[in-house]
Design a protein around this motif. Structure first.
Motif, mmCIF file in Angstrom:
data_model
loop_
_atom_site.group_PDB
_atom_site.id
_atom_site.type_symbol
_atom_site.label_atom_id
_atom_site.label_comp_id
_atom_site.label_asym_id
_atom_site.label_seq_id
_atom_site.Cartn_x
_atom_site.Cartn_y
_atom_site.Cartn_z
ATOM 1 N N TYR A 72 -18.880 -22.451 -47.305
ATOM 2 C CA TYR A 72 -19.318 -23.619 -46.526
ATOM 3 C C TYR A 72 -20.795 -23.581 -46.159
ATOM 4 O O TYR A 72 -21.448 -24.611 -46.006
ATOM 5 N N ARG A 73 -21.367 -22.369 -46.079
ATOM 6 C CA ARG A 73 -22.791 -22.296 -45.723
ATOM 7 C C ARG A 73 -23.687 -22.803 -46.858
ATOM 8 O O ARG A 73 -24.874 -23.022 -46.653
ATOM 9 N N ASP A 74 -23.122 -22.966 -48.050
ATOM 10 C CA ASP A 74 -23.902 -23.534 -49.161
ATOM 11 C C ASP A 74 -24.074 -25.049 -49.018
ATOM 12 O O ASP A 74 -24.905 -25.642 -49.712
ATOM 13 N N LEU A 75 -23.267 -25.685 -48.166
ATOM 14 C CA LEU A 75 -23.375 -27.146 -48.016
ATOM 15 C C LEU A 75 -24.746 -27.475 -47.418
ATOM 16 O O LEU A 75 -25.150 -26.866 -46.424
ATOM 17 N N LEU A 109 -16.677 -23.947 -37.417
ATOM 18 C CA LEU A 109 -17.743 -23.198 -38.092
ATOM 19 C C LEU A 109 -18.485 -24.093 -39.082
ATOM 20 O O LEU A 109 -19.711 -24.042 -39.200
ATOM 21 N N VAL A 110 -17.725 -24.930 -39.781
ATOM 22 C CA VAL A 110 -18.352 -25.874 -40.713
ATOM 23 C C VAL A 110 -19.263 -26.827 -39.930
ATOM 24 O O VAL A 110 -20.406 -27.081 -40.317
ATOM 25 N N ALA A 111 -18.762 -27.337 -38.799
ATOM 26 C CA ALA A 111 -19.544 -28.284 -37.998
ATOM 27 C C ALA A 111 -20.781 -27.609 -37.399
ATOM 28 O O ALA A 111 -21.841 -28.242 -37.269
ATOM 29 N N GLU A 112 -20.669 -26.338 -37.039
ATOM 30 C CA GLU A 112 -21.840 -25.629 -36.502
ATOM 31 C C GLU A 112 -22.922 -25.503 -37.575
ATOM 32 O O GLU A 112 -24.114 -25.544 -37.273
ATOM 33 N N HIS A 113 -22.486 -25.348 -38.816
ATOM 34 C CA HIS A 113 -23.451 -25.290 -39.926
ATOM 35 C C HIS A 113 -24.035 -26.675 -40.196
ATOM 36 O O HIS A 113 -25.239 -26.821 -40.421
ATOM 37 N N LEU A 114 -23.174 -27.702 -40.150
ATOM 38 C CA LEU A 114 -23.600 -29.070 -40.490
ATOM 39 C C LEU A 114 -24.058 -29.805 -39.230
ATOM 40 O O LEU A 114 -23.450 -30.801 -38.810
#
Ligand SMILES: NC(=O)c1ccc[n+]([C@@H]2O[C@H](COP(=O)([O-])OP(=O)(O)OC[C@H]3O[C@@H](n4cnc5c(N)ncnc54)[C@H](OP(=O)(O)O)[C@@H]3O)[C@@H](O)[C@H]2O)c1
Length: 205
Positions: A72-75, A109-114
């Motif tokens: 997910y951090r690659d998004l 975690l996805v939302a924290e990245h995005l």
């Protein structure tokens, strides 16, 4: 609606087929680039085209990410700012490696990245072959196979709920992104072939 999809595997391709069948325009992408998507977009027909990840994001009013959870951090967060982003990922340590959730939902975690994206968790509780086969527009919503969703942005959730309805399933809102822990792998509602009415009853228990 214009839908961008990141990930052309089991879930990404299944959703692409369902969305074009429902009359939506789809740009689909993967890690290998548009040339690798020739056969898939040919099968999808004129409403679909192959794209780079950046092009799929720019195209989509809604962007679905259906890549292995551990990636997910690659998004590309900057490109996704302001977009409705559906995260379909499930964390499997044997595939994704050890990730410390720190008490958070996988979607958090996805939302924290995005940062700045309008993240909605959906489509993660249904096996892709059931997704391909079980939508039924003829049934009333309560009698359709349920697809759970969750998120912190009500308007974004409504957009995703409408998409779920368009492809023949019944949406059921679990609550906030944090609440989406209740729809993660090994939860009682994960990968269960149940209707919206049955899901309501199960959640009430
Ligand atoms: N399979 C299911 O029934 C199911 C159901 C619900 C949820 N999920 C979850 O949904 C996610 C996708 O599952 P799947 O079964 O569809 O996986 P999959 O068949 O392995 O497909 C993964 C796709 O993601 C792409 N990808 C991988 N890393 C990427 C990156 N860093 N950037 C952009 N694209 C990348 C791959 O690109 P290439 O094609 O170029 O390799 C591939 O198209 C997973 O988290 C899974 O747990 C799966």
């Amino acid at each position: 609606m214009s839908i961008g999809i990141i990930g052309s595997g089991n879930i990404g391709a299944a959703l692409a087929h369902l969305f074009v069948k429902a009359g939506h325009a789809v740009a689909i992408s993967n890690s290998r680039g548009p040339a690798s998507l020739h056969d898939l977009v040919a099968a999808l027909g004129p409403l679909a085209h192959a794209a780079s990840i950046e092009e799929a994001i720019a195209f989509g009013d809604v962007v679905i990410e259906a890549i292995p959870y551990g990636r997910y951090r690659d998004l590309p967060a900057a490109a996704l700012t302001g977009k409705v982003v559906v995260t379909a990922g499930n964390y499997y340590p044997q595939r994704d490696g050890v990730i410390d959730m720190g008490g958070r939902a996988q979607s958090e975690l996805v939302a924290e990245h995005l940062v700045g994206a309008r993240v909605v968790k959906a489509f993660n509780t249904i096996w892709y072959q059931h997704l391909q086969e079980q939508g039924d527009l003829t049934k009333p919503i309560n009698e359709r196979r349920v697809i759970f969703l969750a998120g912190d942005d009500s308007a974004a959730k409504q957009i995703v709920a409408d998409l779920i309805t368009h492809i023949g399933f019944g949406p059921l809102d679990i609550g906030s992104l944090h609440d989406s822990i209740a729809q993660e792998p090994d939860s009682p509602i994960y990968n269960k072939d149940i209707t919206v009415a049955q899901a309501h009853a199960q959640l009430a228990r």
